[in-house]
Design a protein around this motif. Structure first.
Motif, mmCIF file in Angstrom:
data_model
loop_
_atom_site.group_PDB
_atom_site.id
_atom_site.type_symbol
_atom_site.label_atom_id
_atom_site.label_comp_id
_atom_site.label_asym_id
_atom_site.label_seq_id
_atom_site.Cartn_x
_atom_site.Cartn_y
_atom_site.Cartn_z
ATOM 1 N N ASP A 236 -1.431 0.483 -5.972
ATOM 2 C CA ASP A 236 -1.841 0.178 -4.604
ATOM 3 C C ASP A 236 -2.513 -1.179 -4.504
ATOM 4 O O ASP A 236 -3.154 -1.636 -5.436
ATOM 5 C CB ASP A 236 -2.837 1.213 -4.086
ATOM 6 N N SER B 269 0.839 -1.202 0.000
ATOM 7 C CA SER B 269 0.000 0.000 0.000
ATOM 8 C C SER B 269 0.873 1.250 0.000
ATOM 9 O O SER B 269 2.067 1.205 0.342
ATOM 10 C CB SER B 269 -0.912 0.008 1.224
ATOM 11 N N HIS C 298 -2.190 -4.591 9.135
ATOM 12 C CA HIS C 298 -2.318 -4.619 7.672
ATOM 13 C C HIS C 298 -1.250 -5.560 7.111
ATOM 14 O O HIS C 298 -0.140 -5.113 6.811
ATOM 15 C CB HIS C 298 -2.143 -3.232 7.068
#
Length: 187
Positions: free
Chosen positions: A185, A13, A74
């Protein structure tokens, strides 16, 4: 052969890439400061480059702490299927060793500064508590270990960067591109 954009695995990301490259820039600056600052001896005061070294160390600690929380909440994109398991295991071990050292080194430096009676600040505004009492032999010894482990960190960073370049130029896979700022992304 290079993978095309339809088969390229998910990139990291934008925030993960920011954390990575901000850490790289801070470390490069920190090593430059460390190599040019005067040696620390009894009676040395935390001024000039030494003060900068302390401040950048605290900034690295804050960034890596936030980055670590981000990493646990994440998960990284899946590993490339083409990477052999032993190589993937070495990569994971290297990554976690980097995280460990990026947290331990500033803490060791902070403890050493505390043992010297030096104040520690986050930035220039937020005073931080001492980690060890002034005159602490343990805090002083952590200063010695801080220097040793800085070289270990530098070696691991070199290994990490060399592996990324090996993947890109020899294996010609997407490993490096997943962390480059121009990568797309992931969710």
């Amino acid at each position: 052969m290079r993978q095309d954009s339809l088969t390229t695995p998910a990139a990291y990301s934008s925030l993960a890439r920011f954390f990575h490259w901000a850490t790289v820039l801070l470390l490069a600056g920190q090593f430059a400061i460390a190599w040019t600052m005067p040696d620390v001896h009894r009676g040395t005061q935390p001024v000039g480059l030494i003060a900068w070294h302390l401040s950048v160390g605290m900034l690295i600690l804050l960034l890596v702490a936030v980055r670590t929380v981000w990493r646990f909440t994440h998960p990284a994109p899946p590993e490339l299927p083409s990477i052999p398991r032993p190589l993937a295991a070495v990569a994971r071990l290297t990554h976690w060793a980097l995280y460990l050292l990026l947290i331990a080194l500033p803490l060791m430096g902070w403890a050493n500064a505390s043992s010297r009676g030096w104040p520690s600040f986050l930035g220039t505004l937020l005073p931080l508590p001492a980690l060890t009492p002034e005159g602490s032999p343990f805090g002083h010894s952590l200063g010695d270990w801080h220097g040793v482990f800085a070289w270990v960190l530098l070696a691991l960073v070199g290994l990490h960067a060399s592996a990324a370049l090996f993947h890109h130029f020899v294996l010609r896979d997407a490993t490096l591109r997943r962390m480059l700022p121009a990568s797309r992304d992931s969710a």
